[in-house]
Write a protein that holds these residues in place. Sequence first.
Motif, PDB file in Angstrom:
ATOM      1  N   THR A   3      41.568  72.127  64.584  1.00  0.00           N
ATOM      2  CA  THR A   3      40.530  73.089  65.250  1.00  0.00           C
ATOM      3  C   THR A   3      41.221  73.861  66.124  1.00  0.00           C
ATOM      4  N   ASN A   4      41.120  75.383  66.052  1.00  0.00           N
ATOM      5  CA  ASN A   4      41.503  76.305  67.022  1.00  0.00           C
ATOM      6  C   ASN A   4      40.620  77.341  67.463  1.00  0.00           C
ATOM      7  N   THR A   5      40.266  77.154  68.840  1.00  0.00           N
ATOM      8  CA  THR A   5      39.076  78.103  69.287  1.00  0.00           C
ATOM      9  C   THR A   5      39.447  78.923  70.464  1.00  0.00           C
ATOM     10  N   PHE A  33      35.560  82.827  68.755  1.00  0.00           N
ATOM     11  CA  PHE A  33      36.045  82.538  67.277  1.00  0.00           C
ATOM     12  C   PHE A  33      36.712  81.447  67.272  1.00  0.00           C
ATOM     13  N   SER A  34      36.973  80.810  66.042  1.00  0.00           N
ATOM     14  CA  SER A  34      37.241  79.299  65.773  1.00  0.00           C
ATOM     15  C   SER A  34      37.964  79.297  64.342  1.00  0.00           C
ATOM     16  N   ASN A  46      36.265  79.851  59.104  1.00  0.00           N
ATOM     17  CA  ASN A  46      36.751  80.661  60.185  1.00  0.00           C
ATOM     18  C   ASN A  46      35.448  81.320  60.891  1.00  0.00           C
ATOM     19  N   GLN A  47      35.321  80.905  61.958  1.00  0.00           N
ATOM     20  CA  GLN A  47      34.033  81.474  62.706  1.00  0.00           C
ATOM     21  C   GLN A  47      34.302  82.537  63.703  1.00  0.00           C
ATOM     22  N   HIS A  48      33.316  83.753  63.550  1.00  0.00           N
ATOM     23  CA  HIS A  48      33.578  84.777  64.699  1.00  0.00           C
ATOM     24  C   HIS A  48      32.237  85.221  64.832  1.00  0.00           C
ATOM     25  N   THR A  49      31.898  85.014  66.022  1.00  0.00           N
ATOM     26  CA  THR A  49      30.557  85.271  66.329  1.00  0.00           C
ATOM     27  C   THR A  49      30.379  85.927  67.906  1.00  0.00           C
ATOM     28  N   ARG A  76      30.356  74.554  65.670  1.00  0.00           N
ATOM     29  CA  ARG A  76      31.136  74.361  64.682  1.00  0.00           C
ATOM     30  C   ARG A  76      30.748  73.032  63.863  1.00  0.00           C
ATOM     31  N   ASP A  77      29.790  71.991  64.628  1.00  0.00           N
ATOM     32  CA  ASP A  77      29.511  70.828  64.065  1.00  0.00           C
ATOM     33  C   ASP A  77      28.114  71.303  62.987  1.00  0.00           C
TER      34      ASP A  77
END
Length: 190
Positions: A3-5, A33-34, A46-49, A76-77
């Motif tokens: 995981t990178n955040t 972002f993660s 990949n998450q960008h909020t 993320r969970d």
Amino acid sequence: MLTNTGKFNNTVLVQRKVEGFNVSGGGALATVFSMQKDFLEQTSLNQHTTVVNPQIDVGWKQFSVNLHGETQAPSRDMLQPLRNNTNTLVQRIGNPDLKPETKWSAALRYEKSAVNWHAEWATDFSTNHAKIVNDLYYDSLGRQLISYRNANGTYDMNFNANGGWNFRHGTSLWDINVLMSVGLTRDISS
């Protein structure tokens, strides 16, 4: 699991007082972002909020009006949970299509007081859109599966009135207060 955040926060509030008016407003802006990789399942997320929390408050003499907004991104969970094999009969399943939850609230207040009495009237309204809720179900193997989804949300409305007066009787100071409160909640989460 790798995981990178990263996170970027910015908050701005401005206040101005002019001829009995008190106006303040602003808000907060955060970008999250993660990147998460599940090497066992060979999946990645990949998450960008962007999270926006605006607010405005206006006061004039005994009146005040407030409007506040809040956005809460799914964790993320909720999107892709870490694998937990300690109980294979209960499994969390992520939902990468979850949208941020949005909450709005508005309030109107009136206050008046004198030397030996006070009165306040307030009403507020709040709404919650794209509310994140749990879904619980069982698969054909009897495992309990827990997932998340966006639901319609809730609406709340409250009305409060209170007043009081104080007086002296002999050497004692008496303070009597009366409070009335009515609330309505409509949950449309299904």
